[in-house]
Scaffold this motif. Sequence first.
Motif, PDB file in Angstrom:
ATOM      1  N   VAL A 189      17.311 -17.927 -13.193  1.00  0.00           N
ATOM      2  CA  VAL A 189      16.062 -17.833 -13.911  1.00  0.00           C
ATOM      3  C   VAL A 189      16.341 -17.458 -15.380  1.00  0.00           C
ATOM      4  O   VAL A 189      15.676 -17.955 -16.269  1.00  0.00           O
ATOM      5  CB  VAL A 189      15.140 -16.793 -13.227  1.00  0.00           C
ATOM      6  CG1 VAL A 189      13.773 -16.704 -13.907  1.00  0.00           C
ATOM      7  CG2 VAL A 189      14.956 -17.171 -11.752  1.00  0.00           C
ATOM      8  N   CYS A 226      15.397 -22.942  -1.241  1.00  0.00           N
ATOM      9  CA  CYS A 226      14.452 -23.640  -2.123  1.00  0.00           C
ATOM     10  C   CYS A 226      15.041 -24.939  -2.691  1.00  0.00           C
ATOM     11  O   CYS A 226      16.252 -25.091  -2.831  1.00  0.00           O
ATOM     12  CB  CYS A 226      14.018 -22.730  -3.266  1.00  0.00           C
ATOM     13  SG  CYS A 226      15.272 -22.569  -4.549  1.00  0.00           S
ATOM     14  N   ILE A 277      14.982 -26.057  -5.598  1.00  0.00           N
ATOM     15  CA  ILE A 277      15.640 -25.970  -6.915  1.00  0.00           C
ATOM     16  C   ILE A 277      17.144 -25.818  -6.695  1.00  0.00           C
ATOM     17  O   ILE A 277      17.954 -26.561  -7.254  1.00  0.00           O
ATOM     18  CB  ILE A 277      15.058 -24.807  -7.750  1.00  0.00           C
ATOM     19  CG1 ILE A 277      13.559 -25.028  -7.972  1.00  0.00           C
ATOM     20  CG2 ILE A 277      15.800 -24.667  -9.069  1.00  0.00           C
ATOM     21  CD1 ILE A 277      12.874 -23.959  -8.801  1.00  0.00           C
ATOM     22  N   MET A 278      17.516 -24.878  -5.834  1.00  0.00           N
ATOM     23  CA  MET A 278      18.937 -24.690  -5.524  1.00  0.00           C
ATOM     24  C   MET A 278      19.536 -25.948  -4.888  1.00  0.00           C
ATOM     25  O   MET A 278      20.623 -26.382  -5.224  1.00  0.00           O
ATOM     26  CB  MET A 278      19.117 -23.509  -4.535  1.00  0.00           C
ATOM     27  CG  MET A 278      18.703 -22.160  -5.067  1.00  0.00           C
ATOM     28  SD  MET A 278      19.674 -21.611  -6.475  1.00  0.00           S
ATOM     29  CE  MET A 278      18.727 -22.203  -7.840  1.00  0.00           C
ATOM     30  N   CYS A 296      18.492 -13.826  -7.257  1.00  0.00           N
ATOM     31  CA  CYS A 296      17.853 -13.839  -5.939  1.00  0.00           C
ATOM     32  C   CYS A 296      18.921 -14.235  -4.925  1.00  0.00           C
ATOM     33  O   CYS A 296      20.006 -14.683  -5.303  1.00  0.00           O
ATOM     34  CB  CYS A 296      16.666 -14.803  -5.889  1.00  0.00           C
ATOM     35  SG  CYS A 296      17.172 -16.532  -5.764  1.00  0.00           S
ATOM     36  N   SER A 336      19.156 -16.736  -2.913  1.00  0.00           N
ATOM     37  CA  SER A 336      19.528 -18.157  -2.901  1.00  0.00           C
ATOM     38  C   SER A 336      20.455 -18.483  -4.067  1.00  0.00           C
ATOM     39  O   SER A 336      21.361 -19.308  -3.942  1.00  0.00           O
ATOM     40  CB  SER A 336      18.274 -19.024  -2.958  1.00  0.00           C
ATOM     41  OG  SER A 336      17.387 -18.636  -1.940  1.00  0.00           O
ATOM     42  N   LEU A 337      20.230 -17.818  -5.191  1.00  0.00           N
ATOM     43  CA  LEU A 337      21.107 -18.029  -6.350  1.00  0.00           C
ATOM     44  C   LEU A 337      22.524 -17.527  -6.058  1.00  0.00           C
ATOM     45  O   LEU A 337      23.508 -18.127  -6.490  1.00  0.00           O
ATOM     46  CB  LEU A 337      20.537 -17.312  -7.572  1.00  0.00           C
ATOM     47  CG  LEU A 337      19.441 -18.085  -8.309  1.00  0.00           C
ATOM     48  CD1 LEU A 337      18.586 -17.152  -9.150  1.00  0.00           C
ATOM     49  CD2 LEU A 337      20.033 -19.183  -9.190  1.00  0.00           C
ATOM     50  N   ILE A 371       7.486 -20.282 -10.428  1.00  0.00           N
ATOM     51  CA  ILE A 371       8.810 -20.526 -10.991  1.00  0.00           C
ATOM     52  C   ILE A 371       8.784 -21.817 -11.814  1.00  0.00           C
ATOM     53  O   ILE A 371       9.288 -21.887 -12.926  1.00  0.00           O
ATOM     54  CB  ILE A 371       9.877 -20.620  -9.870  1.00  0.00           C
ATOM     55  CG1 ILE A 371      10.004 -19.291  -9.103  1.00  0.00           C
ATOM     56  CG2 ILE A 371      11.230 -21.047 -10.428  1.00  0.00           C
ATOM     57  CD1 ILE A 371      10.590 -18.138  -9.885  1.00  0.00           C
ATOM     58  N   VAL A 392      11.924 -11.898 -10.114  1.00  0.00           N
ATOM     59  CA  VAL A 392      13.337 -11.601  -9.842  1.00  0.00           C
ATOM     60  C   VAL A 392      13.846 -10.400 -10.647  1.00  0.00           C
ATOM     61  O   VAL A 392      15.044 -10.125 -10.662  1.00  0.00           O
ATOM     62  CB  VAL A 392      14.267 -12.823 -10.049  1.00  0.00           C
ATOM     63  CG1 VAL A 392      13.922 -13.925  -9.071  1.00  0.00           C
ATOM     64  CG2 VAL A 392      14.239 -13.319 -11.488  1.00  0.00           C
ATOM     65  N   THR A 438       6.951 -22.056  -5.190  1.00  0.00           N
ATOM     66  CA  THR A 438       8.052 -22.943  -4.807  1.00  0.00           C
ATOM     67  C   THR A 438       8.412 -22.623  -3.363  1.00  0.00           C
ATOM     68  O   THR A 438       8.708 -21.474  -3.034  1.00  0.00           O
ATOM     69  CB  THR A 438       9.263 -22.708  -5.733  1.00  0.00           C
ATOM     70  OG1 THR A 438       8.897 -23.104  -7.063  1.00  0.00           O
ATOM     71  CG2 THR A 438      10.467 -23.515  -5.291  1.00  0.00           C
ATOM     72  N   PHE A 486       9.981 -21.743  -0.060  1.00  0.00           N
ATOM     73  CA  PHE A 486      11.178 -20.952   0.272  1.00  0.00           C
ATOM     74  C   PHE A 486      11.626 -20.005  -0.827  1.00  0.00           C
ATOM     75  O   PHE A 486      12.738 -19.473  -0.772  1.00  0.00           O
ATOM     76  CB  PHE A 486      12.357 -21.835   0.694  1.00  0.00           C
ATOM     77  CG  PHE A 486      12.091 -22.664   1.907  1.00  0.00           C
ATOM     78  CD1 PHE A 486      11.712 -22.053   3.101  1.00  0.00           C
ATOM     79  CD2 PHE A 486      12.187 -24.047   1.868  1.00  0.00           C
ATOM     80  CE1 PHE A 486      11.448 -22.816   4.238  1.00  0.00           C
ATOM     81  CE2 PHE A 486      11.924 -24.817   3.000  1.00  0.00           C
ATOM     82  CZ  PHE A 486      11.550 -24.210   4.181  1.00  0.00           C
ATOM     83  N   CYS A 487      10.781 -19.805  -1.832  1.00  0.00           N
ATOM     84  CA  CYS A 487      11.145 -18.831  -2.878  1.00  0.00           C
ATOM     85  C   CYS A 487      10.604 -17.466  -2.463  1.00  0.00           C
ATOM     86  O   CYS A 487       9.441 -17.146  -2.701  1.00  0.00           O
ATOM     87  CB  CYS A 487      10.541 -19.260  -4.213  1.00  0.00           C
ATOM     88  SG  CYS A 487      10.814 -18.031  -5.495  1.00  0.00           S
ATOM     89  N   ASP A 488      11.456 -16.662  -1.830  1.00  0.00           N
ATOM     90  CA  ASP A 488      10.948 -15.385  -1.316  1.00  0.00           C
ATOM     91  C   ASP A 488      10.513 -14.399  -2.403  1.00  0.00           C
ATOM     92  O   ASP A 488       9.526 -13.691  -2.203  1.00  0.00           O
ATOM     93  CB  ASP A 488      11.879 -14.761  -0.262  1.00  0.00           C
ATOM     94  CG  ASP A 488      13.294 -14.578  -0.752  1.00  0.00           C
ATOM     95  OD1 ASP A 488      13.782 -15.452  -1.486  1.00  0.00           O
ATOM     96  OD2 ASP A 488      13.921 -13.569  -0.409  1.00  0.00           O
ATOM     97  N   PRO A 489      11.190 -14.324  -3.552  1.00  0.00           N
ATOM     98  CA  PRO A 489      10.685 -13.376  -4.561  1.00  0.00           C
ATOM     99  C   PRO A 489       9.223 -13.654  -4.928  1.00  0.00           C
ATOM    100  O   PRO A 489       8.405 -12.738  -5.031  1.00  0.00           O
ATOM    101  CB  PRO A 489      11.595 -13.619  -5.767  1.00  0.00           C
ATOM    102  CG  PRO A 489      12.841 -14.212  -5.222  1.00  0.00           C
ATOM    103  CD  PRO A 489      12.420 -14.999  -4.017  1.00  0.00           C
TER     104      PRO A 489
END
Lengths: 372, 412
Positions: free
Chosen positions: A38, A74, A76-77, A101, A103-104, A237, A293, A322, A324-327
Amino acid sequence: MTTLNKLLDSFHEIASSPKKQLDAYLSEGRKVVACVPVYTPEELIHSMGLVPMGAWGGDIELKESKKYFPAFICSIMQSILELGIRGEYSGISAIVVPSLCDSLKCLGQNWKYAVKDIPFIPVTYPQNRKPDWGKELTKVSYERIIRDLEAATGVIFSQDALARSNKIYNEHNEAMRKLSEVLEQHPSITAVQRRDIFKSAYFMEKEEHTALVCQFMEALSQVVETESKLKVITTGILADSDGLLKIFDEHGLQIVGDDVAHESRQYRIDVNLELEPLEGLADKFSRMDHCSVLYDPEKKRAGYIVDLAKKHKASGVVVLITKFCDPEEFDYVTVKRACGEAGIPVIQIEVDRQIVNYEQAGTMIETFKDMF
Amino acid sequence: MGEGGTKPKFTIDPDSAKFKLNEIVVKHYKEVQEAKDRGEKIGWCASNFPQEIFQTLGIKVCYPENQAAAIAARGAGQRLCEISEAEGYSNDICAYARISLAHMKVGETPEQNMPLPDFVLCCNNICNCMIKWYENISKELGIPMILIDIPFNPDYEVSDAQVAYVRSQFLAAVEQLEEITGKKWSDEKFREVMDISNRTSRAWLEATSYTKYTPSPLNGFDLLNHMAVAVCARGTIDAAEAFETLLEEYKKAVKEGTSTFRAEEKYRIMFEGIACWPHLRATATGLKSRGINMVATIYADAFGFIYDDFDGLIRAYCNVPNAMNLEHARDKREAIVKNTNAEGLLVHTNRSCKLWSGFMYEMSRQIGEDCQIPVTSFDGDQADPRNFSEAQYETRVQGLMEIMETNKGGKD
Ligand code: SF4
Ligand code: SF4
């Protein structure tokens, strides 16, 4: 064609063809570094004469990424990795990935094996970023990025050059903040066009982008607005999908302000130019807030969104989650509540880089409009 | 992470490790409730938060992850998840968080109750999801949150800069807690707690290492229950003694050739990931009925913190499995596979846990290749029963078994 339309065309062209931009930089002999969301310290990369280019994935079909990521990560990843495996980033000198996060964190680890020819450079940000010892960790992380970039590109870092880049980025931040204010007065600019302007910033050097944005604002100031639209704030996001943004336009919704990570969240805080440049950059991160985040125990982001809506006299808030974006999914509950308490209507639309059909979102927006 | 405890059954020998371990869990919940009733400030705590801090201060805390696991194992996972979903939480969020946020809302959960907190202690060395979850509790209940941020380490070794950062937070957390609870820090007590914690961890690690024997003296699934104690009572003499008893029992079992795995141990596997608490029976039976024993799990290591001094303590908390890069995490697992002679790897692709599952495909491929063992995964969830299919599990386990069988033929 008017200057305004020409400028809108260029923003659109740049926003929709990052590959062309990349190839153009490479053919000029420039070295390019991909910056994953991010937040990445683009100033550092820019100061070393490298071109930072945003890598926020793309609306593409996923195939190869599925060998690395399970389905519940997500898009994006997933799509960044997919593009990497497909060779879309080939020629790039390195990819910088923060671990803000879960996923990152995984993207960086997978990248090392999935895309072996592009070095992965991690950014370790502190969540307790405000005390001096937090700032110190940010600074140490930045020093590590410098070392890794020097190793990957052979270019040498200097504080003087960073001082110049910090200034260029501050000017760009200011232009982007002003842009958002100016667009509020111009409902004729569509959601897609607004996105194009924000998105194009990721694929060109900031001094150039600032110049274009300033010209655009100048040209726009000549435009007399006749129509009016329903004002909304967007948050999330990413608000990138054409299919989705067209629905805003079709239903007469105007984005008068945003809390979107890909858009205004990037531009809220400037580097304090009084400080030693690297320290100034670390200090900038310590002052960043209001983001899913970034550690926020008081959930100030929710109040921030309420204030944003009030300030711009928005009729409602569109939360773009987004998938599956848990944050963001956690924050949604507090955002929804805060808006509810302030009497501001909220709708939640799930977005995904693989969704092409936003028919359902259209219906939701239709119902949302009926609330006024 | 975090594990569930089981209810004691009066038929168990009171001198047995099992009895003692169960008692510790019961006592743990009881003590925290009593403290709350006395008007003391109590906390909710992340499973890998440095427990040395509140043990030294004499503060009582309880563990939402343990609670969620226990609730899920007792069949109420879905009910609680749905309460959170009705509040607006996505069903993609970690089910432990959903269960915990639901308990926060309803205040009473008969399957495993726990008093509401006066502060929360968060440590994200297992995941960043934890931060968001605890932020929401803190906001919702209007209580302070203390975060010890341990960033994911992209390098193999923990850097001095990271140690310095975490050390500063440790000290800040002590100050904050002193202020919140009025209790005072004592260095002497701290040393004592460190000694006990090391003693507990050593006993725990040694006991769990007994799966290296063939046949193993224990059914690996036993560890899943005992882990609740490793989480909630590491700093107590009771836990140290109970694990020492467990160790003695395993020693004896090896000598006598007995085991708590009540079947012939034909295959030995590593199980990767958290248990599927709502489907514990199905997952355990799927293995046992085929003579497959789980002899290897990274979990055993996850709660064994061995250190010599304060900096060592900090490093230990920076080096938990979910905070390690792929190479380090892989090497740890490969060492376990080799040590225990595991013949296959069964991976739980856990929908709740993005971090644990997000680079597991690549890591398990590497482990499979390096150790020359077959790897199979199944889809599940540690606490939301809706994300598991018994049929898929059966097929996958059967497939794994067949390869292990073929491999045995090859090796003969
Ligand atoms: S979209 Fe959300 S989950 Fe995905 S990388 Fe960004 S912050 Fe993480
Ligand atoms: S996301 Fe994973 S590590 Fe975090 S609490 Fe949930 S199960 Fe545990």
